[in-house]
Write a protein that holds these residues in place. Sequence first.
Motif, mmCIF file in Angstrom:
data_model
loop_
_atom_site.group_PDB
_atom_site.id
_atom_site.type_symbol
_atom_site.label_atom_id
_atom_site.label_comp_id
_atom_site.label_asym_id
_atom_site.label_seq_id
_atom_site.Cartn_x
_atom_site.Cartn_y
_atom_site.Cartn_z
ATOM 1 N N TRP A 27 3.584 3.013 -5.208
ATOM 2 C CA TRP A 27 4.342 2.691 -4.006
ATOM 3 C C TRP A 27 5.788 3.151 -4.081
ATOM 4 O O TRP A 27 6.533 3.020 -3.124
ATOM 5 C CB TRP A 27 4.280 1.193 -3.725
ATOM 6 C CG TRP A 27 3.090 0.850 -2.888
ATOM 7 C CD1 TRP A 27 2.014 0.103 -3.269
ATOM 8 C CD2 TRP A 27 2.820 1.245 -1.544
ATOM 9 N NE1 TRP A 27 1.100 0.014 -2.250
ATOM 10 C CE2 TRP A 27 1.564 0.701 -1.186
ATOM 11 C CE3 TRP A 27 3.499 2.020 -0.616
ATOM 12 C CZ2 TRP A 27 0.996 0.890 0.071
ATOM 13 C CZ3 TRP A 27 2.928 2.208 0.640
ATOM 14 C CH2 TRP A 27 1.695 1.656 0.970
ATOM 15 N N THR A 29 6.782 6.118 -3.945
ATOM 16 C CA THR A 29 6.941 7.187 -2.964
ATOM 17 C C THR A 29 7.199 6.630 -1.571
ATOM 18 O O THR A 29 7.814 7.283 -0.746
ATOM 19 C CB THR A 29 5.694 8.085 -2.919
ATOM 20 O OG1 THR A 29 4.545 7.272 -2.634
ATOM 21 C CG2 THR A 29 5.489 8.776 -4.239
ATOM 22 N N LEU A 30 6.739 5.435 -1.288
ATOM 23 C CA LEU A 30 6.974 4.834 0.022
ATOM 24 C C LEU A 30 8.456 4.664 0.276
ATOM 25 O O LEU A 30 8.935 4.800 1.397
ATOM 26 C CB LEU A 30 6.269 3.491 0.115
ATOM 27 C CG LEU A 30 6.384 2.759 1.457
ATOM 28 C CD1 LEU A 30 5.678 3.517 2.550
ATOM 29 C CD2 LEU A 30 5.865 1.358 1.335
ATOM 30 N N SER A 33 10.187 9.025 -0.339
ATOM 31 C CA SER A 33 9.756 10.274 0.273
ATOM 32 C C SER A 33 10.166 10.328 1.734
ATOM 33 O O SER A 33 9.923 9.405 2.496
ATOM 34 C CB SER A 33 8.232 10.418 0.159
ATOM 35 O OG SER A 33 7.807 11.588 0.821
ATOM 36 N N PRO A 37 4.031 12.585 2.347
ATOM 37 C CA PRO A 37 3.483 11.770 1.269
ATOM 38 C C PRO A 37 3.232 12.576 0.004
ATOM 39 O O PRO A 37 2.708 13.677 0.056
ATOM 40 C CB PRO A 37 2.167 11.244 1.852
ATOM 41 C CG PRO A 37 1.794 12.246 2.902
ATOM 42 C CD PRO A 37 3.089 12.750 3.468
ATOM 43 N N SER A 62 4.415 8.567 3.021
ATOM 44 C CA SER A 62 4.165 7.884 1.750
ATOM 45 C C SER A 62 2.681 7.746 1.472
ATOM 46 O O SER A 62 1.838 7.871 2.370
ATOM 47 C CB SER A 62 4.800 6.491 1.771
ATOM 48 O OG SER A 62 4.214 5.711 2.797
#
Length: 219
Positions: A27, A29-30, A33, A37, A62
């Motif tokens: 998570w 990357t949530l 980013s 994703p 994400s």
Amino acid sequence: MKILPSCACLSMALLLCGCNPLMRASWYTLETSVTGPASINVTRAQVDAVPYPQILVTTAVSEGVMAMPRRRGDLEFWVASGKQVLMMRNGLVVRTVGLGVSLDGTRFSGESPFKRGLQHLPDGYASTRWIDLYDGNRIGLAVNSRFSPHGIEILRILDKDYALLRIDEQVDVPTLNFRATNRYWIDPLDGFIWRSEQHLTPRLVLKIVQLRPDRGAVR
């Protein structure tokens, strides 16, 4: 409709903050980013190492794994270490927390077609549900939908292939001048939704894959 306060939802997310490196890293990357994703290569061994049902969730920016530490009746609470929360009933996301524009509630008049089981719906079946959006405090927006089957498709999830029936849902929200197509890939025998693409609001689309399913709610 009774809904759980956001603070209670977030407190459940804290239960998983240190549960597993996969949960913590996926998570990340949530939160970081902004261009799209970052794909996560989840393995069967990683999934089996976490003692909860798990889903892979992809948004426009994400991708990450969420786990389900709690179920209340047919309401599932899916949480991530970054304090994101999804609530689902019978495979349909009915509320979100921490994913940008929040879906604050979902309700049906009469029986939900998702509770009935999408495999039982005739071609062209029509339904209406009402949603509440946190953005602008919009309450009771009608979502008109029509369902249609599109045959069996082979989907690979982790290390296994599944022959799943694809059901499309054409959704129309007149108040927002918004139309979209949701897609659900279901077990043709019991209607369990293994994968879905759900347009929850004009600005929030989720792709959800069951990695370690809880089959307690199948019909």
